[in-house]
Write an enzyme that holds these catalytic residues in place. Structure first.
Site, mmCIF file in Angstrom:
data_model
loop_
_atom_site.group_PDB
_atom_site.id
_atom_site.type_symbol
_atom_site.label_atom_id
_atom_site.label_comp_id
_atom_site.label_asym_id
_atom_site.label_seq_id
_atom_site.Cartn_x
_atom_site.Cartn_y
_atom_site.Cartn_z
ATOM 1 N N HIS A 59 1.046 -1.146 -0.083
ATOM 2 C CA HIS A 59 0.038 -0.211 0.081
ATOM 3 C C HIS A 59 0.744 1.287 0.086
ATOM 4 C CE1 HIS A 59 -3.687 -2.118 0.599
ATOM 5 N NE2 HIS A 59 -3.064 -2.845 1.428
ATOM 6 N N ASP A 65 -0.735 -4.926 5.933
ATOM 7 C CA ASP A 65 -1.775 -5.915 5.344
ATOM 8 C C ASP A 65 -1.466 -6.080 3.844
ATOM 9 O OD1 ASP A 65 -2.420 -3.030 5.215
ATOM 10 O OD2 ASP A 65 -4.333 -3.601 4.661
ATOM 11 N N GLU A 66 -1.842 -6.871 3.289
ATOM 12 C CA GLU A 66 -2.210 -7.042 1.853
ATOM 13 C C GLU A 66 -0.454 -6.683 1.233
ATOM 14 O OE1 GLU A 66 -6.717 -6.559 0.989
ATOM 15 O OE2 GLU A 66 -5.385 -4.707 1.206
ATOM 16 N N ALA A 67 0.369 -7.279 1.729
ATOM 17 C CA ALA A 67 1.730 -6.904 1.197
ATOM 18 C C ALA A 67 1.802 -8.145 0.268
ATOM 19 C CB ALA A 67 2.996 -6.708 1.950
ATOM 20 N N LEU A 68 1.236 -8.423 -0.770
ATOM 21 C CA LEU A 68 1.188 -9.461 -1.659
ATOM 22 C C LEU A 68 2.516 -9.328 -2.617
ATOM 23 C CD1 LEU A 68 -2.665 -9.682 -2.574
ATOM 24 C CD2 LEU A 68 -1.450 -10.570 -0.382
#
Length: 471
Positions: free
Chosen positions: A194, A275-278
């Site tokens: 993000h 979060d969501e550190a894909l």
């Protein structure tokens, strides 16, 4: 019809009769009360109403404030004027952390809007405002140490809508208004994912976008184009951006940023996202989160992070915010287990219950529905914090409702999505467990109906769905 009290107090004794109030407006009732200081829970209070008058006993200014909120909810009016029922209430919160999160990165929302949200959340006995200040779409906080982050990273919002950022004066105003309503402000600087907005001013600190199939699917469904280094991103996709763990000077920048954030926001917690550190390799994820945690701890504050940070080495007093479903996936349950082993405390924000940006039903104009489909008011209510994860209740710090703003473009839409479901989170955070006295759906929907007129008079543009028997 039960008393329209939200959240429902610990103990309520309703007695025959009512006290007539010789007042011209409901808030004048506060001046009629007699106030005493007593020993007890920090936010607890006792409210007694009888023919002799109104008596409020509290251990602190916060307890007195919450007793006043309860008193205001009790005031009714008939042909003869205002009155309150004879009642004795003993009350204190179940959890110490009762929060609402507002994402100002996807769409920017003004200080005025935030102040009104604070006032209305405080009326329901919330005591935390969590501001999601940075994301792929924007960096919303002006910093003296790194002014270029906001100068270059805050010009727009999702869909190319207008942008904006908060100045130091704006932050002081928000913090002061929250404090006046017994709320702290938790600022979030989201990393290592993000972080596309960071690349607009510091490309040397970020990795190239990772265009995984999930990113392409979101672009195909919602548009917005593909993210490109050096260009503002105005789409919906997540998981493509990352800080570069090997970038020279990254830890120094994080130390400068969190040091100034700590000076701006005096509360006990600094949120580092996570979060969501894909698009971030596991080893790089751990390294960057560790940098951020060291930077937070250097300020003397407690680090908070989304539950994915259970994969990193957060300290024993860290706060993990769980955003998964009421029935956790195997992956999310494992991350929560790791966080529990490290001694952390939990703030619960189950997405399929109290993500306030989820649609009420398929016909809701704004909102999304990825969290197990639309979230009705009933589903937002019928859950209990102790039943979400295998976490002892003493390790649950509290509950936080979250409002992400991909589709929340203005204050009218914000209010419509927040009310009435914010009351579900308020009751989960304050009141006894689901199934206790008055903690059931039928009682709740009747009490919400009783508050509808108060919300209407306050100018709140709430959702008037058919689940609630509005009157």
């Amino acid at each position: 019809m039960p008393l329209a009290l939200l959240p429902w107090p610990v103990d309520v004794d309703i007695r025959p009769g009512a006290l007539r109030l010789d007042i011209s407006a409901p808030h004048h009732a506060l001046s009629l009360a007699r106030y005493d200081v007593i020993d007890g829970p920090p936010e607890g209070y006792r409210l007694d109403i009888a023919d002799e008058g109104i008596r409020i006993q509290a251990a602190s200014a916060a307890g007195r404030f919450y007793a006043q909120r309860t008193l205001l909810q009790l005031i009714a009016r008939d042909d003869e004027g205002f009155f309150v029922p004879h009642v004795a209430i003993t009350d204190a919160p179940r959890f110490e952390y009762r929060g609402i999160m507002l994402d100002v990165a996807r769409h920017f929302h003004s200080v005025d809007t935030i102040e009104r949200l604070v006032e209305r959340a405080a009326d329901l006995k919330f005591n935390v405002l969590h501001l999601h200040l940075t994301d792929d779409q924007a960096w919303r906080l002006a910093l003296e140490c790194r002014p270029e982050l906001a100068d270059r990273g805050s010009s727009s919002s999702i869909g190319g809508d207008p942008g904006g950022h908060f100045t130091r004066d704006d932050v002081q105003r928000i913090v002061a208004h929250a404090a006046a309503h017994h709320m702290i402000v938790v600022p979030e600087i989201d990393l290592p994912g993000h972080t596309h907005a960071v690349s607009l001013s510091h490309p040397e600190l970020t990795a190239d976008p990772v265009l995984a199939p999930s990113v392409l699917e979101v672009v195909e469904e919602f548009g917005g184009g593909l993210p490109r280094t050096g260009e503002p991103y105005t789409g919906f996709a997540v998981g493509f951006s990352s800080l570069d763990a090997r970038a020279p000077g990254l830890e120094e920048v994080l130390r400068e940023v969190f040091a100034e954030v700590a000076r701006l926001f005096p509360g006990p917690y600094l949120h580092v996202g996570g979060d969501e550190a894909l698009g971030t390799a596991r080893s790089d994820y751990r390294a960057i989160v560790d940098m951020a945690v060291r930077a937070v701890m250097a300020t003397g504050r407690t680090p908070a992070a989304w539950h994915e940070a259970g994969a990193a080495d957060l300290p024993a007093d860290a706060v993990f915010q769980y955003w998964g479903f009421l029935t956790p996936s195997t992956e999310h349950a494992e991350l929560a287990r790791r966080a529990l082993e490290r001694g952390g405390r939990f703030v619960l924000s189950p997405a399929d219950a109290i993500y306030l940006d989820m649609k009420y039903d398929a016909d809701t104009r704004a909102g999304l529905s990825w969290a197990n489909g639309p979230t009705s008011v009933r589903r937002s209510y019928e859950w209990d914090p102790a039943g979400v994860l295998e976490v002892p209740e003493e390790r649950i710090l509290g509950v936080e409702a979250a409002l992400w703003t991909e589709t929340i473009v203005d204050e009218a839409t914000l209010e419509h999505m927040v009310f009435p479901r914010i009351a579900s989170a308020a009751e989960a955070a304050w009141s006894r467990p689901l199934g206790s006295a008055e903690r059931d759906w039928e009682s709740f929907r009747a009490r919400i109906a009783g508050l509808g007129l108060l919300w209407e008079r306050a100018g709140i543009r709430f959702a008037r769905g058919t689940e609630i028997p509005w009157r």
